[in-house]
Enzyme design. Structure first.
Site, PDB file in Angstrom:
ATOM      1  N   HIS A   1      -6.824 -29.864   9.940  1.00 55.74           N
ATOM      2  CA  HIS A   1      -5.311 -30.195   9.261  1.00 55.74           C
ATOM      3  C   HIS A   1      -5.226 -29.017   8.251  1.00 55.74           C
ATOM      4  O   HIS A   1      -5.670 -29.385   6.980  1.00 55.74           O
ATOM      5  CB  HIS A   1      -5.343 -31.530   8.825  1.00 55.74           C
ATOM      6  CG  HIS A   1      -3.662 -31.849   8.468  1.00 55.74           C
ATOM      7  ND1 HIS A   1      -3.464 -32.725   7.623  1.00 55.74           N
ATOM      8  CD2 HIS A   1      -2.530 -31.413   9.025  1.00 55.74           C
ATOM      9  CE1 HIS A   1      -2.452 -32.921   7.495  1.00 55.74           C
ATOM     10  NE2 HIS A   1      -1.637 -32.054   8.259  1.00 55.74           N
TER      11      HIS A   1
ATOM     12  N   ASN B   1      -1.581 -37.119   3.480  1.00 52.38           N
ATOM     13  CA  ASN B   1      -0.356 -37.466   4.031  1.00 52.38           C
ATOM     14  C   ASN B   1      -0.085 -38.921   3.756  1.00 52.38           C
ATOM     15  O   ASN B   1       0.912 -39.276   3.527  1.00 52.38           O
ATOM     16  CB  ASN B   1      -0.065 -37.179   5.402  1.00 52.38           C
ATOM     17  CG  ASN B   1       0.242 -35.719   5.730  1.00 52.38           C
ATOM     18  OD1 ASN B   1       0.578 -35.010   4.773  1.00 52.38           O
ATOM     19  ND2 ASN B   1       0.474 -35.039   7.045  1.00 52.38           N
TER      20      ASN B   1
ATOM     21  N   SER C   1      -0.198 -33.418  12.086  1.00 49.78           N
ATOM     22  CA  SER C   1      -0.073 -34.173  10.791  1.00 49.78           C
ATOM     23  C   SER C   1      -0.031 -35.603  11.005  1.00 49.78           C
ATOM     24  O   SER C   1      -0.475 -36.343   9.902  1.00 49.78           O
ATOM     25  CB  SER C   1       1.509 -33.833  10.349  1.00 49.78           C
ATOM     26  OG  SER C   1       1.819 -32.613  10.052  1.00 49.78           O
TER      27      SER C   1
ATOM     28  N   GLU D   1      -8.260 -30.657   6.106  1.00 46.68           N
ATOM     29  CA  GLU D   1      -9.015 -31.969   6.286  1.00 46.68           C
ATOM     30  C   GLU D   1      -9.651 -31.741   7.664  1.00 46.68           C
ATOM     31  O   GLU D   1      -8.977 -31.328   8.554  1.00 46.68           O
ATOM     32  CB  GLU D   1      -7.685 -33.093   6.404  1.00 46.68           C
ATOM     33  CG  GLU D   1      -7.335 -33.246   5.332  1.00 46.68           C
ATOM     34  CD  GLU D   1      -6.067 -34.473   5.160  1.00 46.68           C
ATOM     35  OE1 GLU D   1      -5.922 -35.180   4.152  1.00 46.68           O
ATOM     36  OE2 GLU D   1      -5.201 -34.249   5.875  1.00 46.68           O
TER      37      GLU D   1
END
Ligand SMILES: CC(=O)CC(=O)SCCNC(=O)CCNC(=O)[C@H](O)C(C)(C)COP(=O)(O)OP(=O)(O)OC[C@H]1O[C@@H](n2cnc3c(N)ncnc32)[C@H](O)[C@@H]1OP(=O)(O)O
Ligand SMILES: NC(=O)C1=CN([C@@H]2O[C@H](COP(=O)(O)OP(=O)(O)OC[C@H]3O[C@@H](n4cnc5c(N)ncnc54)[C@H](OP(=O)(O)O)[C@@H]3O)[C@@H](O)[C@H]2O)C=CC1
Length: 388
Positions: free
Chosen positions: A247, A297, A226, A259
Site C-alpha cells: 500500500h 487509513n 486502500s 504498508e
C-alpha cells in the site's frame, strides 16, 4: 465543548485519533514503531501519535479524553485501557518501541516489475520503481492512457531538472526503463506485479484471476488497495502465498511509506522480500495484517470524517484547515487532503471502517456522502470541498 478556539478544534479532531492509535497498539495489530512511522511517512506528520501522547503526557491526554467522553458518551472518546495504565504508571509508549534489528532480505530475485493501471497511484508507482533502477512494464486500457503515464513522469523529471535535482542523463535512463502496453500478456516475465486499478472488489478479483493465469510461477502479486480484503484476492489465485498488499501513499513518488499487508496465507519469504524491496526503492515499510484501513487509513479517515462533521456543526473549513496545520503541524488541513485523495475513495474507506469496527461514531458524515452524490469528488473533478 464549545468549538470556537484553536485549542478546542484541535482537541475535537486530534484526541480521538490519539486514542484510536493507542487502541490499535493495545490490540496487537501493529507495533508502536510501525504505528508512529506509518503516520510520519504516510501522511508527512511531524511525529507519530504515540510520540505525541508521550510529548503531551499520558495523564493530560487521558483527562482531556475523559472530559470529552463525559460530554459526548461516545465510546471513541473513552480513554483506552492502555492509556490509563501508562498514565497511572508513569511509563511511556515510545520507550518500548524497538526497531527491527535484522534488515529484511530479498528472498526472491526481483528484476522486472509489472504495474497494472494508469491512474494517480499506478503512475506514481511506475515512477518509483523506474527511478530506483527497475525495468517496469505497465498496462493501461488504451494507448492514450499509456502515453499519459510517460508524459506525466517526463513532466515530473523535467521539474526536478529545472530545480537542479536531476539531469538529462538520469531522465533518459528512467524513461528508458519504461515499457507501456495495453496487453496484460506482457506481464508474463515480471517478477512482481503491483496493481493500482479501480477500488472495486469485482474488478480486482477479475484482474487477480488473470494475473494468476499470465504471470510465471513464483511471481509475487501485490495490490495497493486502500480498503479491499486482500485475502479475497489471494483466494482466487492458485498461489495465495504469493499475494500481498503493497500500500503506497499519495503522491507515491513523494510519500515515503509502504504498508506491507500480509494475509494469513502470505508466505514469510514473500513478506520479507516485499519489505526488502520497499526499502530498496527508498520507502519505509511497516507491517500489518489484512484488516480494514490497515494502519494509516484506520487512523486518518475517522479524523477526516470528524472534520466534516465539525464543519456541519458550523465551523468554517478554512478555519479547521488552518488550525490543524498550525496546532498539529500536519502538512495539509483535512479538507485539502480529502480533495487530494478523492471523496469517493474517502467515503469507501470510511464505510469499510464503520463495518469493521462497528463504532456509530464512524458513520460517514452526511456532507461527505452528499459531495459524492453530487459528483464533487475533489481535485480530480475540479471541485470537492474546495474548487480548483
Ligand atoms: C487513500 C489511501 O489509501 C492512502 C493515502 O494516500 S492517504 C493520503 C496520504 N498523503 C498525505 O497525507 C499527503 C500530505 N501532504 C504532504 O505531505 C505535502 O503536502 C505534499 C508532499 C503532498 C506536498 O508538499 P508541499 O511542500 O506542500 O508541496 P510542494 O513543495 O509542491 O511539493 C514537495 C515536493 O513533492 C513533489 N510533488 C508534489 N506533488 C507531487 C506529485 N503528485 N507527484 C510527484 N511529485 C510531487 C514536488 O515536486 C516537490 O518536490 P521537490 O521537493 O523535489 O521540489
Ligand atoms: N487515491 C488515493 O489517494 C489512493 C488510492 N489507492 C488505491 O489505488 C488504487 C487506484 O486508485 P487511484 O489511482 O486513486 O484511481 P484512479 O481513478 O486515478 O485510477 C484508476 C485506474 O483503474 C483503471 N480502471 C478503472 N476501471 C477498470 C476496470 N474495470 N478494469 C481495469 N482497469 C480499470 C483506470 O483506467 P482508465 O483510466 O482507463 O479508466 C485507471 O487506470 C485503488 O485501489 C485505491 O484504493 C491507494 C493509496 C492512495
Amino acid at each position: 465543548m464549545t468549538v470556537s478556539t484553536q485549542g478546542s478544534i484541535h482537541d475535537v479532531l486530534v484526541l480521538p485519533y490519539l486514542n484510536h492509535a493507542i487502541r490499535m497498539l493495545e490490540s496487537g495489530y501493529a507495533s508502536a514503531a510501525d504505528i508512529d512511522n506509518a503516520m510520519r511517512f504516510g501522511c508527512g506528520y511531524p511525529q507519530g501519535p504515540l510520540a505525541t501522547v508521550d510529548e503531551i503526557g499520558a495523564s493530560a491526554v487521558r483527562d482531556a479524553l475523559l472530559a470529552r467522553f463525559e460530554e459526548t458518551g461516545d465510546n471513541l472518546h473513552k480513554p483506552a485501557g492502555l492509556l490509563t495504565e501508562i498514565a497511572d504508571g508513569a511509563g511511556s509508549f515510545t520507550a518500548a518501541a524497538g526497531d527491527d534489528v535484522r534488515p529484511p532480505q530479498l528472498r526472491h530475485t526481483i528484476e522486472k516489475i509489472g504495474v497494472v493501471g494508469t491512474g494517480t497511484m499506478a503512475s506514481g508507482i511506475v515512477q518509483v520503481f523506474a527511478q530506483a533502477g527497475y525495468d517496469v512494464v505497465f498496462v493501461g486500457r488504451s494507448p492514450e492512457k499509456v502515453d499519459g503515464v510517460v508524459a506525466g513522469i517526463t513532466r515530473s523529471l523535467d521539474k526536478a531538472i529545472a530545480k537542479g535535482r536531476s539531469d538529462e542523463e538520469t531522465k533518459a535512463a528512467v524513461l528508458g526503463r519504461l515499457t507501456g502496453t495495453t496487453s496484460r500478456e506482457n506481464l508474463a516475465d515480471a517478477d512482481l506485479v503491483v496493481e493500482g486499478i479501480a477500488e472495486d472488489l469485482d474488478i480486482k478479483t477479475e484482474l487477480f484471476k488473470d494475473l494468476d493465469r499470465i504471470t510465471k510461477a513464483g511471481a509475487i502479486l501485490a495490490t495497493t488497495t486502500s480498503s479491499m480484503p486482500i485475502t479475497e484476492l489471494a483466494k482466487v489465485t492458485s498461489r495465495p502465498g504469493d499475494v500481498i498488499g503493497m500500500h503506497f501513499f499519495n503522491p507515491a513518488p513523494v510519500m515515503k511509506l509502504v504498508e506491507v499487508v500480509t494475509t494469513d496465507l502470505t508466505s514469510p519469504e514473500v513478506d520479507e522480500t516485499v519489505r526488502a524491496l520497499s526499502a530498496a526503492v527508498k520507502k519505509v515499510p511497516v507491517s500489518c495484517g489484512d484488516r480494514s484501513g490497515f494502519i494509516v487509513n484506520a487512523l486518518l479517515f475517522p479524523y477526516l470524517n470528524d472534520a466534516v462533521k465539525l464543519h456541519e456543526a458550523g465551523v468554517a473549513m478554512d478555519e479547521i484547515d488552518a488550525t490543524i496545520k498550525e496546532t498539529a503541524g500536519f502538512p495539509m488541513g483535512p479538507f485539502e487532503l480529502l480533495d487530494v485523495v478523492g471523496n469517493d475513495v474517502s467515503l469507501a474507506i470510511q464505510s469499510e471502517l464503520r463495518n469493521e469496527f462497528g463504532e456509530p461514531g464512524f458513520d460517514p458524515a452526511a456532507l461527505l456522502i452528499q459531495k459524492v452524490q453530487e459528483g464533487k469528488l475533489g481535485r480530480k473533478t475540479g471541485e470537492g470541498f474546495h474548487t480548483y
